[in-house]
Design a protein around this motif. Structure first.
Motif, mmCIF file in Angstrom:
data_model
loop_
_atom_site.group_PDB
_atom_site.id
_atom_site.type_symbol
_atom_site.label_atom_id
_atom_site.label_comp_id
_atom_site.label_asym_id
_atom_site.label_seq_id
_atom_site.Cartn_x
_atom_site.Cartn_y
_atom_site.Cartn_z
ATOM 1 N N GLU A 1 11.934 -71.151 -18.714
ATOM 2 C CA GLU A 1 11.295 -71.184 -17.386
ATOM 3 C C GLU A 1 11.821 -72.385 -16.601
ATOM 4 O O GLU A 1 12.199 -72.271 -15.434
ATOM 5 N N LYS A 2 11.872 -73.529 -17.283
ATOM 6 C CA LYS A 2 12.324 -74.767 -16.635
ATOM 7 C C LYS A 2 13.800 -74.673 -16.233
ATOM 8 O O LYS A 2 14.190 -75.076 -15.148
ATOM 9 N N GLU A 3 14.601 -74.119 -17.134
ATOM 10 C CA GLU A 3 16.048 -74.118 -16.880
ATOM 11 C C GLU A 3 16.505 -73.037 -15.914
ATOM 12 O O GLU A 3 17.453 -73.235 -15.173
ATOM 13 N N TYR A 4 15.862 -71.877 -15.970
ATOM 14 C CA TYR A 4 16.364 -70.746 -15.189
ATOM 15 C C TYR A 4 15.423 -70.288 -14.076
ATOM 16 O O TYR A 4 15.779 -69.433 -13.280
ATOM 17 N N GLY A 5 14.197 -70.809 -14.084
ATOM 18 C CA GLY A 5 13.248 -70.393 -13.053
ATOM 19 C C GLY A 5 12.628 -69.029 -13.288
ATOM 20 O O GLY A 5 11.969 -68.482 -12.408
ATOM 21 N N PHE A 6 12.832 -68.485 -14.488
ATOM 22 C CA PHE A 6 12.133 -67.229 -14.819
ATOM 23 C C PHE A 6 10.679 -67.601 -15.123
ATOM 24 O O PHE A 6 10.423 -68.626 -15.735
ATOM 25 N N LYS A 7 9.761 -66.745 -14.747
ATOM 26 C CA LYS A 7 8.342 -67.059 -14.940
ATOM 27 C C LYS A 7 7.877 -66.648 -16.353
ATOM 28 O O LYS A 7 8.082 -65.498 -16.756
ATOM 29 N N GLN A 8 7.263 -67.584 -17.056
ATOM 30 C CA GLN A 8 6.709 -67.246 -18.390
ATOM 31 C C GLN A 8 5.409 -66.468 -18.209
ATOM 32 O O GLN A 8 4.495 -66.938 -17.538
ATOM 33 N N LEU A 9 5.353 -65.294 -18.777
ATOM 34 C CA LEU A 9 4.121 -64.504 -18.711
ATOM 35 C C LEU A 9 3.591 -64.298 -20.124
ATOM 36 O O LEU A 9 4.069 -63.435 -20.860
ATOM 37 N N SER A 10 2.643 -65.134 -20.511
ATOM 38 C CA SER A 10 2.077 -65.057 -21.863
ATOM 39 C C SER A 10 0.690 -64.428 -21.797
ATOM 40 O O SER A 10 -0.232 -65.010 -21.213
ATOM 41 N N THR A 11 0.557 -63.243 -22.374
ATOM 42 C CA THR A 11 -0.762 -62.595 -22.346
ATOM 43 C C THR A 11 -1.765 -63.395 -23.179
ATOM 44 O O THR A 11 -2.947 -63.439 -22.848
ATOM 45 N N GLY A 12 -1.273 -64.076 -24.225
ATOM 46 C CA GLY A 12 -2.161 -64.929 -25.040
ATOM 47 C C GLY A 12 -2.743 -66.051 -24.177
ATOM 48 O O GLY A 12 -3.955 -66.298 -24.193
ATOM 49 N N ASP A 13 -1.876 -66.711 -23.380
ATOM 50 C CA ASP A 13 -2.356 -67.792 -22.496
ATOM 51 C C ASP A 13 -3.327 -67.249 -21.451
ATOM 52 O O ASP A 13 -4.335 -67.872 -21.136
ATOM 53 N N MET A 14 -3.008 -66.063 -20.910
ATOM 54 C CA MET A 14 -3.886 -65.482 -19.874
ATOM 55 C C MET A 14 -5.267 -65.193 -20.468
ATOM 56 O O MET A 14 -6.298 -65.458 -19.857
ATOM 57 N N LEU A 15 -5.254 -64.669 -21.703
ATOM 58 C CA LEU A 15 -6.530 -64.341 -22.355
ATOM 59 C C LEU A 15 -7.303 -65.622 -22.696
ATOM 60 O O LEU A 15 -8.515 -65.695 -22.489
ATOM 61 N N ARG A 16 -6.570 -66.643 -23.173
ATOM 62 C CA ARG A 16 -7.251 -67.905 -23.501
ATOM 63 C C ARG A 16 -7.843 -68.551 -22.246
ATOM 64 O O ARG A 16 -8.890 -69.191 -22.312
ATOM 65 N N ALA A 17 -7.197 -68.342 -21.084
ATOM 66 C CA ALA A 17 -7.751 -68.876 -19.832
ATOM 67 C C ALA A 17 -9.078 -68.162 -19.504
ATOM 68 O O ALA A 17 -10.026 -68.782 -19.034
#
Ligand code: ADP
Length: 186
Positions: free
Chosen positions: A21-37
């Protein structure tokens, strides 16, 4: 570029997704992170999902599909997205394919991070100490790893048949895995 990082719990998907994400600007989409939020925000959905997640089981397809849909359609993913922990079922893979198609996009690369079970156990124990995730217990980890073996046997052939699958040795240093990943995505 739209990439799927695939691999067992503890394989390093999140770590590598953040680097990409940092190097290429692609967005990280983590369903685990979304659920934990959702869980930490104590939303109604979060309260229901916590029970399932703490046991190490998969949450229903429609929940994660709708979560992902919101992001896929957003400007954040203009340069591309790294799907981390999604899809985990063929139904999720089909849904992802159609939602990307609607925006004129497609998955271009599915990278499987391979790590032996013994190494995974060590990593999860370390993460349990550092992050205190409620599903990093011995029992939940066993369930998650067992489920991974099952769903990867469905999802990986789906992408192999499309010629999109690459295998990467995840049992190396973070830097070495990143180096190998860069070669695959650039
Ligand atoms: P890990 O890969 O370390 O097991 P994740 O952060 O990707 O952890 O997922 C944590 C939990 O969130 C999973 O065990 C599951 O309960 C739920 N989850 C995340 N993504 C999905 C998904 N795509 N489909 C179903 N459940 C999911």
């Amino acid at each position: 570029m739209n990439i799927i990082l695939f691999g067992p719990p503890g394989a390093g998907k999140g770590t590598q997704a953040k680097i990409l994400e940092k190097e290429y600007g692609f967005k990280q989409l983590s369903t685990g992170d979304m659920l934990r939020a959702e869980v930490s925000g104590q939303t109604e959905l979060g309260k229901k999902m916590k029970v399932i997640m703490d046991q190490g089981n998969l949450v229903p397809d429609e929940i994660v599909i709708e979560m992902i849909r919101t992001y896929v359609e957003s400007d954040d993913c203009e340069k591309g997205a790294i799907f981390d922990g999604f899809p985990r079922t063929v139904a999720q893979a089909d849904a992802l394919s159609s939602m990307l198609k609607e925006c004129g996009k497609a998955i271009e690369c599915v990278i499987e991070l391979q790590v032996e079970d013994d190494a995974l156990v060590g990593r999860i124990e370390k993460r349990a100490e550092e992050e205190g995730r409620d599903d990093d217990t011995v029992d939940a980890f066993k369930v998650r790893l067992g489920l991974y073996r099952d769903y990867s046997a469905d999802v990986l052939p789906y992408y192999k048949a499309k010629g999109l699958h690459s295998l990467l040795d995840g049992d190396q240093s973070v830097e070495d895995v990143s180096k190998a990943l860069r070669l695959l995505v650039s």
